[in-house]
Design a protein around this motif. Structure first.
Motif, PDB file in Angstrom:
ATOM      1  N   MET A   1       0.368  -1.082  -0.016  1.00  0.00           N
ATOM      2  CA  MET A   1      -0.475  -0.028   0.175  1.00  0.00           C
ATOM      3  C   MET A   1       0.842   1.155   0.253  1.00  0.00           C
ATOM      4  SD  MET A   1      -2.914  -1.131   2.642  1.00  0.00           S
ATOM      5  CE  MET A   1      -4.007   0.122   1.489  1.00  0.00           C
ATOM      6  N   ASN A   2       0.842   2.055  -0.781  1.00  0.00           N
ATOM      7  CA  ASN A   2       1.310   3.631  -0.835  1.00  0.00           C
ATOM      8  C   ASN A   2       0.948   4.537   0.269  1.00  0.00           C
ATOM      9  OD1 ASN A   2       2.682   3.456  -2.939  1.00  0.00           O
ATOM     10  ND2 ASN A   2       0.640   4.001  -4.168  1.00  0.00           N
ATOM     11  N   VAL A   3       1.965   4.865   1.358  1.00  0.00           N
ATOM     12  CA  VAL A   3       1.259   5.695   2.413  1.00  0.00           C
ATOM     13  C   VAL A   3       2.212   7.287   1.969  1.00  0.00           C
ATOM     14  CG1 VAL A   3       1.887   6.220   5.047  1.00  0.00           C
ATOM     15  CG2 VAL A   3       0.986   3.549   3.818  1.00  0.00           C
ATOM     16  N   GLU A   4       1.965   8.023   1.890  1.00  0.00           N
ATOM     17  CA  GLU A   4       2.227   9.160   2.783  1.00  0.00           C
ATOM     18  C   GLU A   4       1.811  10.059   3.449  1.00  0.00           C
ATOM     19  OE1 GLU A   4       1.716  11.930  -1.036  1.00  0.00           O
ATOM     20  OE2 GLU A   4       0.760   9.831  -1.759  1.00  0.00           O
ATOM     21  N   PHE A   5       2.815  10.693   4.031  1.00  0.00           N
ATOM     22  CA  PHE A   5       2.657  11.808   4.804  1.00  0.00           C
ATOM     23  C   PHE A   5       4.179  12.378   5.855  1.00  0.00           C
ATOM     24  CE2 PHE A   5       4.711   7.389   6.520  1.00  0.00           C
ATOM     25  CZ  PHE A   5       5.645   7.920   7.902  1.00  0.00           C
ATOM     26  N   THR A   6       3.766  13.663   7.131  1.00  0.00           N
ATOM     27  CA  THR A   6       4.813  13.621   6.427  1.00  0.00           C
ATOM     28  C   THR A   6       5.860  13.588   7.786  1.00  0.00           C
ATOM     29  OG1 THR A   6       4.139  16.014   6.049  1.00  0.00           O
ATOM     30  CG2 THR A   6       5.470  16.562   7.390  1.00  0.00           C
ATOM     31  N   LEU A   7       7.263  13.555   8.158  1.00  0.00           N
ATOM     32  CA  LEU A   7       7.687  13.660   9.044  1.00  0.00           C
ATOM     33  C   LEU A   7       8.769  13.801   9.650  1.00  0.00           C
ATOM     34  CD1 LEU A   7       8.818  10.861  11.036  1.00  0.00           C
ATOM     35  CD2 LEU A   7      10.377   9.902   9.255  1.00  0.00           C
ATOM     36  N   ASN A   8       9.038  13.893  10.386  1.00  0.00           N
ATOM     37  CA  ASN A   8       9.993  15.565  10.801  1.00  0.00           C
ATOM     38  C   ASN A   8       9.784  16.407   9.591  1.00  0.00           C
ATOM     39  OD1 ASN A   8      10.316  13.909  13.374  1.00  0.00           O
ATOM     40  ND2 ASN A   8      12.304  12.779  12.346  1.00  0.00           N
ATOM     41  N   GLY A   9       8.846  16.702   9.294  1.00  0.00           N
ATOM     42  CA  GLY A   9       8.727  17.993   8.425  1.00  0.00           C
ATOM     43  C   GLY A   9       8.951  17.953   6.763  1.00  0.00           C
ATOM     44  N   THR A  10       9.512  17.153   6.567  1.00  0.00           N
ATOM     45  CA  THR A  10       9.591  16.476   5.009  1.00  0.00           C
ATOM     46  C   THR A  10       8.309  15.026   4.567  1.00  0.00           C
ATOM     47  OG1 THR A  10      11.980  16.395   5.504  1.00  0.00           O
ATOM     48  CG2 THR A  10      11.662  14.775   3.998  1.00  0.00           C
ATOM     49  N   ALA A  11       8.342  15.982   3.662  1.00  0.00           N
ATOM     50  CA  ALA A  11       7.424  14.497   2.826  1.00  0.00           C
ATOM     51  C   ALA A  11       7.691  13.623   2.471  1.00  0.00           C
ATOM     52  CB  ALA A  11       6.707  14.797   1.647  1.00  0.00           C
ATOM     53  N   VAL A  12       7.282  12.139   3.053  1.00  0.00           N
ATOM     54  CA  VAL A  12       7.732  11.032   2.815  1.00  0.00           C
ATOM     55  C   VAL A  12       6.539  10.154   2.097  1.00  0.00           C
ATOM     56  CG1 VAL A  12       7.975   8.500   4.075  1.00  0.00           C
ATOM     57  CG2 VAL A  12       8.187  10.746   4.939  1.00  0.00           C
ATOM     58  N   LYS A  13       6.782   8.872   0.931  1.00  0.00           N
ATOM     59  CA  LYS A  13       6.466   8.144   0.583  1.00  0.00           C
ATOM     60  C   LYS A  13       6.381   7.270   0.528  1.00  0.00           C
ATOM     61  CE  LYS A  13       3.317   7.993  -4.280  1.00  0.00           C
ATOM     62  NZ  LYS A  13       2.934   9.216  -5.523  1.00  0.00           N
ATOM     63  N   ILE A  14       6.070   6.364   0.616  1.00  0.00           N
ATOM     64  CA  ILE A  14       6.622   5.163   1.161  1.00  0.00           C
ATOM     65  C   ILE A  14       5.517   3.450   0.293  1.00  0.00           C
ATOM     66  CG2 ILE A  14       8.226   5.292   2.620  1.00  0.00           C
ATOM     67  CD1 ILE A  14       6.799   4.259   4.890  1.00  0.00           C
ATOM     68  N   ASP A  15       5.903   2.675   0.302  1.00  0.00           N
ATOM     69  CA  ASP A  15       5.018   1.410  -0.047  1.00  0.00           C
ATOM     70  C   ASP A  15       5.454   0.338   1.029  1.00  0.00           C
ATOM     71  OD1 ASP A  15       3.080   0.091  -1.422  1.00  0.00           O
ATOM     72  OD2 ASP A  15       4.786  -1.253  -2.472  1.00  0.00           O
ATOM     73  N   VAL A  16       4.181  -0.035   1.592  1.00  0.00           N
ATOM     74  CA  VAL A  16       4.211  -1.094   2.470  1.00  0.00           C
ATOM     75  C   VAL A  16       3.370  -1.888   2.665  1.00  0.00           C
ATOM     76  CG1 VAL A  16       5.150   0.586   4.388  1.00  0.00           C
ATOM     77  CG2 VAL A  16       3.077   0.934   4.460  1.00  0.00           C
ATOM     78  N   GLU A  17       4.065  -2.999   3.416  1.00  0.00           N
ATOM     79  CA  GLU A  17       2.413  -4.063   3.472  1.00  0.00           C
ATOM     80  C   GLU A  17       1.884  -3.308   4.671  1.00  0.00           C
ATOM     81  OE1 GLU A  17       3.038  -7.239   2.514  1.00  0.00           O
ATOM     82  OE2 GLU A  17       4.534  -6.961   0.652  1.00  0.00           O
ATOM     83  N   PRO A  18       0.573  -4.285   4.371  1.00  0.00           N
ATOM     84  CA  PRO A  18      -0.773  -3.666   5.122  1.00  0.00           C
ATOM     85  C   PRO A  18      -0.506  -3.599   6.640  1.00  0.00           C
ATOM     86  CG  PRO A  18      -1.937  -4.126   2.926  1.00  0.00           C
ATOM     87  CD  PRO A  18       0.086  -4.946   2.947  1.00  0.00           C
ATOM     88  N   ARG A  19      -0.219  -4.631   6.770  1.00  0.00           N
ATOM     89  CA  ARG A  19       0.414  -5.269   8.417  1.00  0.00           C
ATOM     90  C   ARG A  19       1.050  -4.934   9.043  1.00  0.00           C
ATOM     91  NH1 ARG A  19       1.869  -9.483   5.899  1.00  0.00           N
ATOM     92  NH2 ARG A  19       4.257 -10.142   5.486  1.00  0.00           N
ATOM     93  N   THR A  20       2.102  -3.418   8.043  1.00  0.00           N
ATOM     94  CA  THR A  20       3.145  -3.071   8.775  1.00  0.00           C
ATOM     95  C   THR A  20       3.372  -2.102   9.275  1.00  0.00           C
ATOM     96  OG1 THR A  20       4.764  -3.349   6.922  1.00  0.00           O
ATOM     97  CG2 THR A  20       5.761  -1.746   8.074  1.00  0.00           C
ATOM     98  N   THR A  21       3.986  -1.897  11.105  1.00  0.00           N
ATOM     99  CA  THR A  21       3.695  -1.161  12.262  1.00  0.00           C
ATOM    100  C   THR A  21       4.590   0.313  11.801  1.00  0.00           C
ATOM    101  OG1 THR A  21       5.273  -1.461  13.490  1.00  0.00           O
ATOM    102  CG2 THR A  21       3.199  -3.032  13.867  1.00  0.00           C
ATOM    103  N   LEU A  22       3.690   1.259  12.146  1.00  0.00           N
ATOM    104  CA  LEU A  22       4.140   2.575  12.190  1.00  0.00           C
ATOM    105  C   LEU A  22       5.895   2.405  12.635  1.00  0.00           C
ATOM    106  CD1 LEU A  22       4.482   5.698  11.153  1.00  0.00           C
ATOM    107  CD2 LEU A  22       3.071   6.067  13.501  1.00  0.00           C
ATOM    108  N   ALA A  23       6.158   1.730  13.919  1.00  0.00           N
ATOM    109  CA  ALA A  23       7.327   1.231  14.573  1.00  0.00           C
ATOM    110  C   ALA A  23       8.074   0.892  13.738  1.00  0.00           C
ATOM    111  CB  ALA A  23       6.971   0.709  16.044  1.00  0.00           C
ATOM    112  N   ASP A  24       7.801   0.107  12.762  1.00  0.00           N
ATOM    113  CA  ASP A  24       8.770  -0.518  11.975  1.00  0.00           C
ATOM    114  C   ASP A  24       8.652   0.049  10.714  1.00  0.00           C
ATOM    115  OD1 ASP A  24       9.014  -3.117  13.831  1.00  0.00           O
ATOM    116  OD2 ASP A  24       7.727  -4.173  12.759  1.00  0.00           O
TER     117      ASP A  24
END
Length: 158
Positions: A1-24
């Motif tokens: 799944m594609n996920v986009e968020f802002t991390l420490n002020g920087t835009a992040v766009k990544i692909d993750v498995e649906p079960r991936t925790t935010l910590a991982d």
């Protein structure tokens, strides 16, 4: 799944498995390893990050739940290589020993003081009670948070 968020002020766009925790996601995909993992059950607070201004357990949050959010990790508490006033206060009061709980303590305290800059000792104790520390006995941590309050009070007046 594609996920986009802002991390420490920087835009992040990544692909993750649906079960991936935010910590991982933060540790293994984005490589922000300041977020620690311990119990992976949301009990210890080592994985605490700030999402949209609130302290959350990243081990209990899926990365996909962070979509369109503002995430701050311990690395994002300052914009440069200097220590934030809260981090400096932890250093001044020796509010860390092994350091494992420190990122979670810092993000928890930062979220608290950002929302409640006039938090008293009782409130600070209540909020950090969800973060386990086996080394300091909590007193230096509480003293450090109390000592950092003036910076947050000044920021809330702006």
């Amino acid at each position: 799944m594609n996920v986009e968020f802002t991390l420490n002020g920087t835009a992040v766009k990544i692909d993750v498995e649906p079960r991936t925790t935010l910590a991982d996601c933060l540790r293994h995909i984005v490589r922000k390893t300041g977020t620690h993992l311990a119990c992976e059950h949301g009990v210890c607070g080592a994985c605490t990050v700030i999402m949209n201004g609130d302290a959350i357990r990243s081990c209990l949050t899926l990365a996909v739940q962070a979509s369109n959010s503002e995430i701050t990790t311990v690395e994002g508490l300052t914009a440069d290589e200097t220590l934030s006033p809260l981090q400096s206060s932890f250093k001044k009061h020796n509010a860390l020993q092994c350091g494992f709980c420190t990122p979670g303590m810092l993000t928890t305290a930062h979220a608290l003081l950002s929302q409640e800059p006039d938090a008293d000792e009782k409130r600070i104790r209540e909020v950090i009670s969800g973060n386990l520390c086996r080394c300091t006995g909590y007193i230096p941590i509480i003293e450090a948070v109390l000592d950092a309050k003036p910076f947050y009070i000044k920021q809330s007046d702006v």
